[in-house]
Design a protein around this motif. Structure first.
Motif, short mmCIF file in Angstrom:
data_model
loop_
_atom_site.label_atom_id
_atom_site.label_comp_id
_atom_site.label_asym_id
_atom_site.label_seq_id
_atom_site.Cartn_x
_atom_site.Cartn_y
_atom_site.Cartn_z
N SER A 180 -3.66 -4.68 -7.90
CA SER A 180 -4.08 -3.28 -7.74
C SER A 180 -5.00 -2.99 -6.57
O SER A 180 -5.59 -1.91 -6.49
CB SER A 180 -4.77 -2.82 -9.04
N SER A 181 -5.13 -3.93 -5.63
CA SER A 181 -5.99 -3.69 -4.47
C SER A 181 -5.61 -4.63 -3.34
O SER A 181 -5.01 -5.69 -3.59
CB SER A 181 -7.46 -3.91 -4.84
N SER A 191 0.83 -1.21 0.00
CA SER A 191 0.00 0.00 0.00
C SER A 191 0.86 1.25 0.00
O SER A 191 0.54 2.25 -0.66
CB SER A 191 -0.93 0.01 1.21
N TRP A 220 -0.52 1.18 -5.43
CA TRP A 220 -0.91 0.14 -6.37
C TRP A 220 -0.71 0.61 -7.80
O TRP A 220 -0.84 1.79 -8.07
CB TRP A 220 -2.38 -0.25 -6.13
N GLU A 230 -7.55 -6.56 -1.72
CA GLU A 230 -8.26 -7.83 -1.91
C GLU A 230 -7.49 -8.71 -2.91
O GLU A 230 -7.32 -9.91 -2.68
CB GLU A 230 -9.67 -7.57 -2.43
N ARG A 231 -7.05 -8.11 -3.99
CA ARG A 231 -6.29 -8.86 -4.99
C ARG A 231 -4.93 -9.28 -4.42
O ARG A 231 -4.41 -10.34 -4.78
CB ARG A 231 -6.10 -7.96 -6.22
#
Length: 312
Positions: free
Chosen positions: A93-94, A69, A73, A96-97
């Motif tokens: 890119s997140s 972070s 991202w 969650e991913r």
């Protein structure tokens, strides 16, 4: 099958091969290449541009997530050791991913090559247990095969993708792509099963029964790994000379490495700048011989020439 070869010229041994490894790699280069972090370090010392990154133990996911972070991202998530492309995720890119990418990288640690018997360094041992997090510049993945002072071939490695036609589902488009890949003499050995495809689409949050709009490009692979459905396109004749020279410099940065596939990230084939993202002394020759698109290149000739030169 016997996978050992000895090469001779005029009755004198000039080189050898064990699988995809050759005598053109020194013990020191072999040790360094067993860790992506160590390879990055030498590239930096040589003044080459590498992505910002850091390694973490498999039990440090939360710390690694915070670091990702802080980089901003997207990021790339990779096993630090040699994993033949397994567990490598780009364009993460997140948060969650990141979780699924991390789990994929941890699972791939079971496949990371063990250090050679003579390599007892702490770094090599750690590389089999660590995950590398790097900033991802969203560039194009370029593989340049270098032997000696020459860049013999360059190709773009593309992640598996489909283009919508407004009628067929993602799964149907993926099946057609697999069928098309099977016509390539090299890629036809690396099609993936439908169950694997469905699990991947689930990880990526893509509904396999959705119908992409006509002309819509949808990437359906975490990274451009050939074994996972990736595609290749020869770009040797259109990549800037400066980029090819950077690949040669990267080869020089590794002590005792006379031939290797150098991986770079470029923003376009007309760009004169690049980021070095890896080096592989066991790089496949066949991906250049049998690209999905473009001209065939015989890089083995460069390796044989280096055998003769280094053998005296």
């Amino acid at each position: 099958m016997d996978d050992y070869r000895v090469y001779s010229r005029n009755g004198r041994v000039v080189g050898g091969r064990e699988g995809s490894s050759t005598s053109l790699t020194s013990d020191l280069a072999e040790r360094t290449l067993s860790s992506k972090a160590s390879t990055r370090h030498l590239m930096e010392l040589a003044g080459l541009t590498v992505p910002e990154g850091k390694t973490f133990r498999r039990d440090e996911r939360n710390v690694a997530d915070s670091y990702a972070s802080s980089l901003g991202w997207p990021v790339a998530v990779k096993p630090d050791g040699r994993s033949a492309g397994r567990g490598v995720s780009t364009g993460v890119s997140s948060p969650e991913r990141f979780v699924s990418a991390w789990e994929s990288a941890v699972a791939a640690l079971n496949f990371v090559d063990a250090p050679r018997p003579w390599d007892t360094s702490e770094r090599s041992a750690l590389s089999r247990q660590e995950i590398l997090i790097e900033r991802d510049d969203r560039g194009i993945g370029l593989r340049v095969f270098v032997a000696g002072e020459a860049a013999h071939a360059a190709l773009v490695r593309l992640p598996m993708f489909v283009i919508g036609d407004g009628r067929r589902t993602v799964l149907s488009l993926a099946r057609d792509l697999q069928s098309w890949r099977s016509q390539n003499i090299y890629l036809n050995r690396m099609n993936i099963g439908e169950s694997v495809m469905l699990k991947r689409l689930s990880r990526l949050g893509i509904d396999p029964q959705s119908v992409p709009e006509s002309g819509h490009l949808l990437i359906i692979q975490e990274s451009p790994n050939m074994h996972g459905g990736g595609l290749t396109m020869d770009v040797t004749s259109i990549v800037r000379r400066k980029v090819l020279e950077m690949a040669v410099e990267a080869r020089w940065a590794m002590p005792g490495l006379l031939a290797a596939g150098i991986d770079l990230s470029i923003q376009s084939t007309g760009d004169s700048g690049a980021t070095i993202i890896g080096a592989n002394d066991r790089a496949s020759h066949q991906i250049h011989r049998y690209p999905a698109f473009g001209q065939s290149r015989n890089v083995t000739e460069g390796v044989v020439d280096m055998f003769v030169r280094s053998g005296g």
